[in-house]
Design an enzyme around this catalytic site. Structure first.
Site, PDB file in Angstrom:
ATOM      1  CB  SER A   1      -9.626   5.002   3.183  1.00 38.33           C
ATOM      2  OG  SER A   1      -8.705   4.131   3.760  1.00 38.33           O
ATOM      3  CG  HIS A   2      -9.366   6.642   7.623  1.00 37.36           C
ATOM      4  ND1 HIS A   2      -8.608   6.884   6.500  1.00 37.36           N
ATOM      5  CD2 HIS A   2      -9.392   7.794   8.318  1.00 37.36           C
ATOM      6  CE1 HIS A   2      -8.184   8.134   6.531  1.00 37.36           C
ATOM      7  NE2 HIS A   2      -8.651   8.713   7.628  1.00 37.36           N
TER       8      HIS A   2
ATOM      9  CG  ASP B   1      -8.934   1.049   6.411  1.00 32.76           C
ATOM     10  OD1 ASP B   1      -8.742  -0.084   5.941  1.00 32.76           O
ATOM     11  OD2 ASP B   1      -8.587   2.095   5.829  1.00 32.76           O
TER      12      ASP B   1
ATOM     13  CG  ASP C   1      -9.393   1.147   1.966  1.00 31.55           C
ATOM     14  OD1 ASP C   1      -9.233   1.314   3.188  1.00 31.55           O
ATOM     15  OD2 ASP C   1      -8.597   1.582   1.112  1.00 31.55           O
TER      16      ASP C   1
ATOM     17  CG  ASP D   1      -5.839   0.597   3.044  1.00 35.00           C
ATOM     18  OD1 ASP D   1      -6.614   0.841   3.988  1.00 35.00           O
ATOM     19  OD2 ASP D   1      -5.531   1.441   2.177  1.00 35.00           O
ATOM     20  NE  ARG D   2      -5.971   4.241   7.558  1.00 40.86           N
ATOM     21  CZ  ARG D   2      -5.915   5.445   8.107  1.00 40.86           C
ATOM     22  NH1 ARG D   2      -6.091   5.575   9.410  1.00 40.86           N
ATOM     23  NH2 ARG D   2      -5.697   6.501   7.362  1.00 40.86           N
TER      24      ARG D   2
END
Ligand code: VG1
Ligand code: CO
Length: 597
Positions: free
Chosen positions: A125-126, A304, A306, A308-309
């Site tokens: 992710s991030h 981010d 992936d 999603d943010r």
């Protein structure tokens, strides 16, 4: 190729955190002999857990996709072999191997010819990627939702007793770049099919928003946008939606080509790590305005790693994620997904997020929930349609202070969805503004919201790579002295800020009745003039080494004349008071946070 059963032994430390299992990529690669079968051990335990939940029968259809970080495609090959050897019949891999997390969630739910029973998402992710950085794996279940704690606990148990795994011997790697619909027969019963990464995601966004109206608004003079993909998985999706579907110019995109190391950047969309975008939006790193020109975009956003943010900003105006969530809620009429249904039927935020959403939910009289950190808790509430008191909470709106926003169109937070929600809000705010007149701006929307509801000043201090023992010691001190202890004897200090109470957050899921405890320590304060404020302390569950302490600060301000202040400035005295009380400096040796978001 032939199925082989290969002997292995348990590897310690495979307990998934807030969102999947994250480790240094070298661990996953098995650079040390002890980790040789790291991916295989984890995946075998994962699909055994999925099979157990499927009445003891191996699941049939699984998506395997990643955010494109270093080791993405190698891991896809290893995982496909383990899945096929275990008898998973249909394995779907996106062309190119890359899909954003929200796109995987959409594809699990909607793919033509039958949904998938799960999705294996290769992402940390991030967290940064590349050699020496992080790699991770998350698992999402059949509604597209992140696996819950029951699942990850059972998975973890299996990793501690595993003695063998299945894989394929011999046989070529699959060609991840092959044309869509190409199939690779790995065993007699198992095949990998290359799928279109975009199809379901584009479709689900079209069902949420009015694409025709947005396409027209995109042509409006003065309405320029800038999207920062941070070299993550969201980039190609932004290009597809913003440029190809909505007609914004290519110049609206930056860093939208995925890179294995995210261009050596930290793919976390906040004021510090999205510095270039933040500057182009006329903002300083504390979120205050540096002044704008005609060239400053009207709306800026970042994703981010992936996808999603989301970070949302207007010209010279940073919108905190908690405010963004509240504003989306208050403006539900502008968003077809909600307006079609007469408004959201339920809203939720993670506990550390600000109460900006609460006051809107109260005003609109919508059921409201405060959940532990992590999207899986929202997933449960959204899945509750028939289960929860026969009440129907769809459409549902939810979000977290950590730049996560989303709804029940999928079961993940969705960076691009948040941006389109803001395009819709601006479109609506400008519906009566004549061409040639100045547009109602993000700043106008935010200021109006604050004058209507008051402002919840908010910011988060992160202390990364703290010694784990020290971090735990500090949390224990808060527990014994400020939660269990009597705080009434602690007076105000020079700042005049007084601690009123302490509490440890635990959550009873209204759908399945499960309890999740130790989800954050909440300290309530009172300023000299009686204004309430709070500080929350939590340890992060997404790091790969040491501990990260998060301190979340919040103070409500009704007085409009004070709304202009920068949040970190408005919250400085509260921060100092909280840091002093919990002895953060003495115990961790840290003078300053790693980042303030
Ligand atoms: C962090 C955030 C949390 C978010 C999680 C996963 O968790 O605080 O709100 O859901 O990351 O986001 P933690 O435990 O480190 O505080 V993502 O985009 O990294 O999957
Ligand atoms: Co993410």
């Amino acid at each position: 190729s032939a199925v082989a059963e290969i002997t292995t032994s348990p590897i310690a430390g495979m307990k998934p955190g807030t969102s999947g299992l994250r480790k240094k990529v070298e661990v996953w690669q098995g650079v040390d002999d002890a980790n040789k079968y790291y991916v295989e051990n984890f995946i075998q335990s994962l699909i055994d857990t999925a099979a157990e939940n499927n009445g003891g029968k191996m699941i049939d259809t699984v998506i395997v996709a990643g955010d494109g970080r270093y080791f993405n495609n190698e891991a896809i090959q290893i995982i496909c072999k383990v899945l096929a050897a275990n008898g998973v019949k249909s394995i779907w891999v996106p062309q190119g191997g890359i899909m954003s997390t929200p796109a995987v969630s959409a594809a699990i739910r909607m793919r033509e010819g039958g949904a998938a029973q799960g999705g294996i998402i290769l992402t940390a992710s991030h967290n940064p990627g590349g050699p020496g950085e992080d790699f991770g794996i998350k698992y999402n279940e059949e509604y597209g939702q992140p696996a819950g704690e029951d699942f990850t606990d059972a998975l973890y148990e299996k990793t501690t007793t595993i003695s063998s795994f299945k894989s394929l011997e011999g046989g070529d790697d699959i060609d991840i770049g092959a044309e869509v619909n190409t199939s690779f027969q790995l065993t007699e019963e198992s095949a990998v099919t290359i799928i279109d990464p975009f199809a379901e995601y584009v479709e689900v966004l079209k069902s949420c928003f009015d694409f025709d109206a947005m396409r027209a608004f995109a042509q409006r003079p003065g309405f320029t946008i800038l999207f920062d993909g941070m070299h993550g998985a969201g980039g190609p999706f932004a290009k597809r939606i913003l440029v190809e579907e909505l007609g914004f110019p290519e110049s609206s995109l930056m860093r939208c080509d995925p890179k294995p190391d995210f261009g050596k950047c930290h793919p976390d969309p906040n004021l510090t790590y999205a510095a270039e975008l933040v500057k182009k939006m006329g903002l300083d790193s504390d979120g205050s305005s540096l002044g704008c020109t005609d060239a400053t975009p009207a709306l800026g956003a970042a994703n981010d790693g992936d996808g999603d943010r989301n970070l949302i900003a207007g010209a010279g105006c940073f919108v905190t994620p908690s405010d963004s969530l509240a504003i989306i809620c208050d403006n539900w009429k502008a968003i077809p997904h909600f307006s079609k249904a007469g408004g959201p039927k339920g809203v939720a935020r993670s506990m550390p997020s600000s109460a900006a959403l609460d006051v809107v939910a109260e005003a609109l009289d919508i059921p409201f929930f405060s959940t532990p950190t992590g999207w899986k808790f929202f997933g449960n509430l959204m899945g509750s349609k028939e289960q929860f008191d026969q009440r129907d909470y769809t459409p549902f709106l939810c979000g977290e202070e950590s730049f996560g926003t989303g709804s029940d169109h999928i079961r993940e937070k969705d960076g691009l969805w948040a941006m389109l929600a803001w395009v819709s809000i601006l479109m609506d705010a400008n519906k009566d503004v004549a061409e040639g007149e100045p547009l109602v701006s993000v700043q106008d929307v935010v200021s109006n919201h604050w004058s209507k509801y008051g402002r919840h000043f908010y910011c988060r201090y992160d202390y990364e790579a703290v010694d784990s023992d020290a971090a735990n010691k500090m949390m224990d001190l808060i527990r014994t002295e400020l939660v269990a202890g009597d705080v009434s004897s602690i007076g105000a200090d020079d700042s005049g800020i007084k601690i009123v109470s302490g509490e440890e957050f635990s959550y009873i899921d209204p759908v399945d009745g499960s309890t999740t405890s130790k989800q954050g320590l909440i300290l309530q304060f009172e300023f000299e003039n009686g204004d309430p404020a709070r500080a929350v302390f939590r340890l992060s569950g997404t790091g790969s080494a040491g501990a990260t302490i998060r301190m979340y600060l919040e103070k409500f301000e009704k007085d409009e004349s004070k709304h202009g202040e920068a949040a970190p400035v408005a919250l400085r005295s509260l921060a100092d008071r909280a840091i002093g009380l919990v002895q953060l400096k003495q115990i961790t040796g840290r003078d300053a946070p790693t980042v303030i978001t």
